[in-house]
Write a protein that holds these residues in place. Structure first.
Motif, PDB file in Angstrom:
ATOM      1  N   LYS A 161       0.854  -1.330   0.037  1.00  0.00           N
ATOM      2  CA  LYS A 161      -0.011  -0.010  -0.024  1.00  0.00           C
ATOM      3  C   LYS A 161       1.007   0.986   0.259  1.00  0.00           C
ATOM      4  CE  LYS A 161      -3.812   0.181   2.325  1.00  0.00           C
ATOM      5  NZ  LYS A 161      -4.736   0.064   3.622  1.00  0.00           N
ATOM      6  N   ILE A 162       0.613   2.180  -0.882  1.00  0.00           N
ATOM      7  CA  ILE A 162       1.373   3.404  -1.044  1.00  0.00           C
ATOM      8  C   ILE A 162       0.676   4.704  -0.495  1.00  0.00           C
ATOM      9  CG2 ILE A 162       2.549   4.821  -2.652  1.00  0.00           C
ATOM     10  CD1 ILE A 162       2.944   2.297  -4.339  1.00  0.00           C
ATOM     11  N   TYR A 163       1.033   5.496   0.153  1.00  0.00           N
ATOM     12  CA  TYR A 163       0.627   6.753   0.678  1.00  0.00           C
ATOM     13  C   TYR A 163       1.585   7.764   0.541  1.00  0.00           C
ATOM     14  CZ  TYR A 163      -1.591   3.332   3.966  1.00  0.00           C
ATOM     15  OH  TYR A 163      -2.405   2.288   4.441  1.00  0.00           O
ATOM     16  N   ASP A 164       1.005   9.150   0.217  1.00  0.00           N
ATOM     17  CA  ASP A 164       2.091  10.385   0.110  1.00  0.00           C
ATOM     18  C   ASP A 164       2.504  10.667   1.564  1.00  0.00           C
ATOM     19  OD1 ASP A 164      -0.007  11.753   1.633  1.00  0.00           O
ATOM     20  OD2 ASP A 164      -0.759  12.654  -0.123  1.00  0.00           O
ATOM     21  N   ILE A 165       3.362  11.506   1.526  1.00  0.00           N
ATOM     22  CA  ILE A 165       3.843  12.379   2.769  1.00  0.00           C
ATOM     23  C   ILE A 165       3.116  12.360   3.782  1.00  0.00           C
ATOM     24  CG2 ILE A 165       4.196  14.515   2.123  1.00  0.00           C
ATOM     25  CD1 ILE A 165       6.932  12.202   3.891  1.00  0.00           C
ATOM     26  N   ASN A 166       1.641  12.916   3.657  1.00  0.00           N
ATOM     27  CA  ASN A 166       0.743  13.345   4.366  1.00  0.00           C
ATOM     28  C   ASN A 166      -0.018  12.108   4.931  1.00  0.00           C
ATOM     29  OD1 ASN A 166       1.541  16.026   4.598  1.00  0.00           O
ATOM     30  ND2 ASN A 166       0.344  16.350   2.502  1.00  0.00           N
ATOM     31  N   LEU A 167       0.367  11.080   4.543  1.00  0.00           N
ATOM     32  CA  LEU A 167      -0.464   9.558   4.838  1.00  0.00           C
ATOM     33  C   LEU A 167      -1.636   9.565   4.223  1.00  0.00           C
ATOM     34  CD1 LEU A 167       0.418   9.327   8.627  1.00  0.00           C
ATOM     35  CD2 LEU A 167       1.692   8.525   6.900  1.00  0.00           C
ATOM     36  N   LYS A 168      -1.797  10.129   3.228  1.00  0.00           N
ATOM     37  CA  LYS A 168      -3.124   9.941   2.386  1.00  0.00           C
ATOM     38  C   LYS A 168      -2.753   8.741   1.195  1.00  0.00           C
ATOM     39  CE  LYS A 168      -5.988  12.381  -1.054  1.00  0.00           C
ATOM     40  NZ  LYS A 168      -6.201  13.585  -1.922  1.00  0.00           N
ATOM     41  N   PHE A 169      -3.789   7.950   1.428  1.00  0.00           N
ATOM     42  CA  PHE A 169      -3.446   6.549   0.489  1.00  0.00           C
ATOM     43  C   PHE A 169      -3.755   6.961  -0.897  1.00  0.00           C
ATOM     44  CE2 PHE A 169      -5.833   3.169  -1.822  1.00  0.00           C
ATOM     45  CZ  PHE A 169      -4.884   2.188  -1.609  1.00  0.00           C
ATOM     46  N   ILE A 170      -2.577   6.504  -1.642  1.00  0.00           N
ATOM     47  CA  ILE A 170      -2.514   6.619  -2.974  1.00  0.00           C
ATOM     48  C   ILE A 170      -3.124   5.472  -4.029  1.00  0.00           C
ATOM     49  CG2 ILE A 170      -0.916   6.995  -4.951  1.00  0.00           C
ATOM     50  CD1 ILE A 170       0.892   8.496  -3.099  1.00  0.00           C
ATOM     51  N   GLU A 171      -2.564   4.202  -3.755  1.00  0.00           N
ATOM     52  CA  GLU A 171      -2.861   3.097  -4.555  1.00  0.00           C
ATOM     53  C   GLU A 171      -2.271   1.813  -3.620  1.00  0.00           C
ATOM     54  OE1 GLU A 171      -1.248   2.989  -8.179  1.00  0.00           O
ATOM     55  OE2 GLU A 171       0.540   3.876  -7.672  1.00  0.00           O
ATOM     56  N   ASP A 172      -2.918   0.774  -4.081  1.00  0.00           N
ATOM     57  CA  ASP A 172      -2.186  -0.530  -3.917  1.00  0.00           C
ATOM     58  C   ASP A 172      -1.509  -1.199  -5.104  1.00  0.00           C
ATOM     59  OD1 ASP A 172      -3.936  -0.731  -1.403  1.00  0.00           O
ATOM     60  OD2 ASP A 172      -5.311  -1.835  -2.532  1.00  0.00           O
ATOM     61  N   ARG A 173      -0.291  -1.705  -4.692  1.00  0.00           N
ATOM     62  CA  ARG A 173       0.521  -2.099  -5.808  1.00  0.00           C
ATOM     63  C   ARG A 173       1.246  -3.326  -5.598  1.00  0.00           C
ATOM     64  NH1 ARG A 173      -0.442   0.218 -10.507  1.00  0.00           N
ATOM     65  NH2 ARG A 173       1.182  -0.895 -11.085  1.00  0.00           N
ATOM     66  N   ALA A 174       1.959  -3.778  -6.161  1.00  0.00           N
ATOM     67  CA  ALA A 174       3.186  -4.618  -6.350  1.00  0.00           C
ATOM     68  C   ALA A 174       2.652  -5.995  -5.312  1.00  0.00           C
ATOM     69  CB  ALA A 174       4.459  -4.174  -5.986  1.00  0.00           C
ATOM     70  N   PHE A 175       1.731  -6.950  -5.919  1.00  0.00           N
ATOM     71  CA  PHE A 175       1.443  -7.760  -5.121  1.00  0.00           C
ATOM     72  C   PHE A 175       1.869  -9.425  -5.531  1.00  0.00           C
ATOM     73  CE2 PHE A 175      -1.874  -8.113  -8.604  1.00  0.00           C
ATOM     74  CZ  PHE A 175      -1.827  -9.286  -9.063  1.00  0.00           C
ATOM     75  N   ILE A 176       2.293 -10.278  -4.740  1.00  0.00           N
ATOM     76  CA  ILE A 176       2.654 -11.627  -4.697  1.00  0.00           C
ATOM     77  C   ILE A 176       1.737 -12.506  -4.196  1.00  0.00           C
ATOM     78  CG2 ILE A 176       4.527 -13.439  -4.217  1.00  0.00           C
ATOM     79  CD1 ILE A 176       6.434 -11.235  -4.149  1.00  0.00           C
ATOM     80  N   ASP A 177       1.212 -13.657  -4.933  1.00  0.00           N
ATOM     81  CA  ASP A 177       0.214 -14.448  -4.542  1.00  0.00           C
ATOM     82  C   ASP A 177       0.836 -15.464  -3.668  1.00  0.00           C
ATOM     83  OD1 ASP A 177      -1.801 -13.376  -5.914  1.00  0.00           O
ATOM     84  OD2 ASP A 177      -1.426 -14.212  -7.725  1.00  0.00           O
ATOM     85  N   PHE A 178       0.067 -16.120  -2.509  1.00  0.00           N
ATOM     86  CA  PHE A 178       0.807 -17.122  -1.706  1.00  0.00           C
ATOM     87  C   PHE A 178       1.165 -18.211  -2.529  1.00  0.00           C
ATOM     88  CE2 PHE A 178      -1.546 -16.185   2.501  1.00  0.00           C
ATOM     89  CZ  PHE A 178      -0.966 -14.711   2.762  1.00  0.00           C
ATOM     90  N   ASP A 179       0.300 -18.743  -3.736  1.00  0.00           N
ATOM     91  CA  ASP A 179       0.713 -19.795  -4.227  1.00  0.00           C
ATOM     92  C   ASP A 179       2.123 -19.695  -4.981  1.00  0.00           C
ATOM     93  OD1 ASP A 179      -1.732 -21.029  -3.919  1.00  0.00           O
ATOM     94  OD2 ASP A 179      -2.497 -20.672  -5.931  1.00  0.00           O
ATOM     95  N   SER A 180       2.476 -18.366  -5.453  1.00  0.00           N
ATOM     96  CA  SER A 180       3.683 -18.259  -5.991  1.00  0.00           C
ATOM     97  C   SER A 180       4.774 -18.063  -4.942  1.00  0.00           C
ATOM     98  CB  SER A 180       3.734 -16.877  -6.536  1.00  0.00           C
ATOM     99  OG  SER A 180       2.923 -16.758  -7.538  1.00  0.00           O
TER     100      SER A 180
END
Length: 251
Positions: free
Chosen positions: A135-154
């Motif tokens: 999860k990515i936030y700006d410097i003011n802790l405002k949520f920007i986006e969810d990114r870069a996932f790895i599945d448990f299966d992998s």
């Protein structure tokens, strides 16, 4: 189970009887491991498969506080080339070669980690969707986006392939007239416990994750991507949290 490690145990005992062995490298960080691989007749590599006859070989030095590296794993998404997306949008200019970007950070589960002075990254373990993601936030802790996932299966496929059997060598070092020597004084052999325990170790911080996006800084490959994605490592002294020990010898 000890019989599964019989050949590597015999190799270790031979090395152990040799005492101090001249190093093949002057790099203090990985010289012990490179010298060990040379003694085992194995070339250095970064393959997905176990190092030696189905056994993953690891090496640590007596007073080292470095984690024991386990494996690296590329992202499953959301972008096809997710590392490139993260570098382009959140990467930091290199101090020496500012035309190139890098992003190297120790991620923490459910904790926000500062990325320069602009962003925060937070590692999340989602057991319902069975994936790790950032999860990515700006410097003011405002949520920007969810990114870069790895599945448990992998994660489980790589861990089962790479870590099902693991041998950890311990080395002590000494210098004689600027020449470096290693003695391999201890061997521990382990079997992997499985994905549920692995996830628990991530939650506790026994296993650590480093986001490792960088470029080659020298040689013919200079400037080319050396992205590792997520690098998984276990804290030194915490091996038995992740694995079952089946053999130990020290001399």
């Amino acid at each position: 189970m000890e019989t599964e490690f019989q050949n590597i145990i015999e190799k270790f005992l031979i090395l152990n009887r040799r005492g101090y062995i001249p190093s093949i490298s002057h790099n203090l960080i990985n010289a012990a491991g490179l010298t060990l691989e040379n003694c085992l007749g194995k070339k250095a590599d970064s393959m997905f498969f176990p190092d030696y006859e189905g056994i993953e070989i690891k090496c640590t030095q007596r007073y080292s506080e470095y984690d024991i590296g386990l494996f690296s794993l590329a992202f499953d998404g959301p972008a096809l080339f997710e590392c490139n997306y993260l570098l382009e949008n959140y990467g930091i200019a290199d101090e020496i070669f500012p035309e190139y970007r890098k992003l190297i950070v120790r991620l923490k589960v459910n904790q926000k980690v500062a990325i320069s002075d602009k962003y925060y990254f937070e590692l999340v373990i989602d057991k319902e969707r069975k994936r790790l993601y950032i999860k990515i936030y700006d410097i003011n802790l405002k949520f920007i986006e969810d990114r870069a996932f790895i599945d448990f299966d992998s994660l489980e496929q790589r861990a089962q392939l790479k870590l099902n059997k693991l041998a950890l060598f311990y080395a002590s070092k000494k210098k004689i007239a600027e020449e470096l020597f290693f003695r391999y004084y201890k061997l521990e052999c382990y079997r992997y416990k499985g994905i549920e325990n692995f996830i628990t170790c991530l939650e506790r911080g026994d296993i650590r994750i480093t986001l490792l996006l960088r470029f080659a800084r020298s040689g013919k490959a200079f400037g080319k991507s050396k992205n590792k994605g997520m690098m998984f490592s276990v804290r030194k002294g915490y091996m038995e949290k992740v694995f079952d020990q089946v053999y130990c010898y020290e001399h």
